[in-house]
Design a protein around this motif. Sequence first.
Motif, PDB file in Angstrom:
ATOM      1  N   UNK A  34      24.339 -38.264  21.525  1.00 11.51           N
ATOM      2  CA  UNK A  34      24.543 -37.470  22.743  1.00 11.51           C
ATOM      3  C   UNK A  34      26.020 -37.153  22.945  1.00 11.51           C
ATOM      4  N   UNK A  35      26.898 -38.121  22.694  1.00 13.57           N
ATOM      5  CA  UNK A  35      28.336 -37.900  22.871  1.00 13.57           C
ATOM      6  C   UNK A  35      28.861 -36.880  21.866  1.00 13.57           C
ATOM      7  N   UNK A  36      28.445 -37.008  20.611  1.00 17.02           N
ATOM      8  CA  UNK A  36      28.907 -36.058  19.599  1.00 17.02           C
ATOM      9  C   UNK A  36      28.376 -34.654  19.885  1.00 17.02           C
ATOM     10  N   UNK A  37      27.141 -34.563  20.363  1.00 15.19           N
ATOM     11  CA  UNK A  37      26.601 -33.248  20.713  1.00 15.19           C
ATOM     12  C   UNK A  37      27.397 -32.612  21.840  1.00 15.19           C
ATOM     13  N   UNK A  38      27.837 -33.420  22.797  1.00 17.41           N
ATOM     14  CA  UNK A  38      28.677 -32.894  23.874  1.00 17.41           C
ATOM     15  C   UNK A  38      30.022 -32.418  23.331  1.00 17.41           C
ATOM     16  N   UNK A  39      30.589 -33.168  22.399  1.00 14.24           N
ATOM     17  CA  UNK A  39      31.863 -32.771  21.803  1.00 14.24           C
ATOM     18  C   UNK A  39      31.719 -31.443  21.071  1.00 14.24           C
ATOM     19  N   UNK A  40      30.644 -31.308  20.296  1.00 18.89           N
ATOM     20  CA  UNK A  40      30.426 -30.084  19.523  1.00 18.89           C
ATOM     21  C   UNK A  40      30.153 -28.901  20.439  1.00 18.89           C
ATOM     22  N   UNK A  41      29.407 -29.141  21.513  1.00 20.97           N
ATOM     23  CA  UNK A  41      29.085 -28.057  22.442  1.00 20.97           C
ATOM     24  C   UNK A  41      30.336 -27.522  23.135  1.00 20.97           C
ATOM     25  N   UNK A  63      37.539 -34.206  22.503  1.00 24.30           N
ATOM     26  CA  UNK A  63      38.020 -35.360  21.735  1.00 24.30           C
ATOM     27  C   UNK A  63      37.644 -36.680  22.399  1.00 24.30           C
ATOM     28  N   UNK A  64      37.574 -36.689  23.720  1.00 25.42           N
ATOM     29  CA  UNK A  64      37.124 -37.904  24.407  1.00 25.42           C
ATOM     30  C   UNK A  64      35.648 -38.155  24.112  1.00 25.42           C
ATOM     31  N   UNK A  65      34.835 -37.083  24.149  1.00 26.49           N
ATOM     32  CA  UNK A  65      33.428 -37.231  23.786  1.00 26.49           C
ATOM     33  C   UNK A  65      33.286 -37.762  22.352  1.00 26.49           C
ATOM     34  N   UNK A  66      34.087 -37.200  21.445  1.00 19.84           N
ATOM     35  CA  UNK A  66      34.010 -37.610  20.040  1.00 19.84           C
ATOM     36  C   UNK A  66      34.362 -39.089  19.869  1.00 19.84           C
ATOM     37  N   UNK A  67      35.459 -39.506  20.485  1.00 17.75           N
ATOM     38  CA  UNK A  67      35.885 -40.898  20.315  1.00 17.75           C
ATOM     39  C   UNK A  67      34.932 -41.862  21.006  1.00 17.75           C
ATOM     40  N   UNK A  68      34.368 -41.429  22.110  1.00 21.28           N
ATOM     41  CA  UNK A  68      33.361 -42.267  22.769  1.00 21.28           C
ATOM     42  C   UNK A  68      32.135 -42.407  21.858  1.00 21.28           C
TER      43      UNK A  68
END
Length: 643
Positions: free
Chosen positions: A103-110, A83-88
């Motif tokens: 890149x941030x959303x991909x980290x959230x999904x991963x 969720x932190x990755x998503x909001x970032x």
Amino acid sequence: MLGIPRSSLGEHPASELLAAGLDAYRNQDLQGACHLLERASALEPGNSAAHKALADALCDLGRWEAADVRYRSAVELDPRFARAWNNWGLLRLDLNDVSQAIAAFESAVATDPDLVPAQLNLATALERAGRMQAALDRLNATVATHPESALARNNLGAFLYAMGRREEAARHYRAGLDQDPLSARLWHNLGLALRDQGRIEQAMHALDQALAITPDDAVLTSDRLLLLNYRDGNEAQVSAAHKAWGLSQPRREPLPWDRPETFRPVLDGRRRLRVGYVSADFGLHVVSFFLQPILAVHARAGGPIELFCYFNGAAEDEQSDLIRNLPGVHWRAIHALDDATALARMRSDRLDVAIDLSGHTTGHRLPLFAKGIAPIQATWLGYPNTTGLEAIDWRITDTWADPPNESNDRLYAERLFRMDRTGAFLAYGPRPEAPPVSPLPALGNGFVTFGSFNNLSKCSDPALALWARVLDAVPRARLLVKARSLDEPETCAWFRRRFRAAGGDIARLDLESHQPGYVGHLARYAAVDIALDSQPYCGTTTTCEALWMGVPVITLSGTTHRSRVGTTLLNAAGLPEWIASDTEEFVSIAAEAAANLEDLRALRAGLRHRLSTGPLIDVARSALDMEAALRMMVVRHCEAGNR
């Protein structure tokens, strides 16, 4: 501040401060939340949740740089904090750093494949980056793995709708409604997709369902008012719906510069009239194609107009650049401004006249007109009905579209200003890339082809029944209907069923979708001998384009503005004999024209030259008449103020 008094913050552990900060955030006490969460993160700097919560509050306060630092800290402390990755990612997207957002959303999904908002946000970022297929693949994958997500269905539907795949979009909206039947957004989007397919009554049902859930949704209300124009119904009720909306708006506020002495320098020639046009359609849109040549005349050196353009569109393009770069124009982008900020900005320009070009179409700013942008306010060109606002003084029209009579005038909240010097309330500026006029196709085909290139939303059941009668009256004739929505087989099949139900012979019906590019679109008039106007909502741009391509248009003159625009255009084109007063005359005009191919050939060959010498495309004269009309509005305003 909720939960913990400021004086005792140091007495509580970080966990209590974090809980209190989250409580303050939920209660919209953003300053209090920041204070508590800053203390919590200071006491426990390794607490990623405290950094993330503080970043959320800082974002809501508009403190982007500080929020960015806190999000970075949160994901560095806990790289699996989805969720932190998503909001970032959302923050980076707001800051237009699309690559970092991806890149941030991909980290959230991963780290959390089940976090549906992150999947959808990644699709949005990919779309922003121009990676359309990747965005579509992501949305399809999200729906496949989370078919129960109404939000995922909505976003996929919206993406497909933007691609012109309205039937597919509607299927996903309906699937989403199976999961969440109280989603106003899904009902609203379904209504728009159905409208574009010409399914007007189904669209009205969908919008009514959405309004029952969110009755105060301003965009939804305007979309429903717009949809009323496509129905052949009770005009008093349509007018009442618009006026009821107008009465729900804030009252007009007095403006300090609205004094007789303000206008005296204008009337005696010592000051130019300050005129502001407000629209979301200065870009590649039919409104702009009619408007830009008029504004070019306004902007001439030594002219009486000081020109302001308030653009409420999301993005500029080569067409809006033509307007923005006119000499002396004051260009104001207001799309990102809330009503209060936009109104203050516009009022600071101290306009004499403000002109709405949108009515209830997408991107309008009518609430600003309700409060008052200028001492004199008008609406023109972009909407075929009243806005419903008494705060708008004038609706610019003409005697052909709005014949003077008390029953007609009562339908409008505005007074009608009829542009009778030119005769028409608008003029058409043909685009230079239009292809040459082609030979009459009937001479080679051995049969006459009637055509309609209007949107399917304008192809009403009464229009189809009338077109069917034309085919009955002209043996071997064919009907070509070309519309953007006809690129989907389901829509084509549905349209054929409608035409058959209206009495038409589907064996003589040809359906086409749009051609890429403006030249390709106009080139298809090479297949049409005679165009048939729509009802009850006439064509405007399509009628002008047909005439410019040498194709005469038969229109049925109705009783409302939207059903009489064809009357204006054909009178201005010098073709009153193509205007029918009733359905019998409509069919008669079609049959007689189809029986006289030599006359039709001669008309086609000479029509472009004929238009070139007439008022329909005399943009310079139309612009000068508009300037005279604006001056007359000032005179009448001053006369009213001196009574």
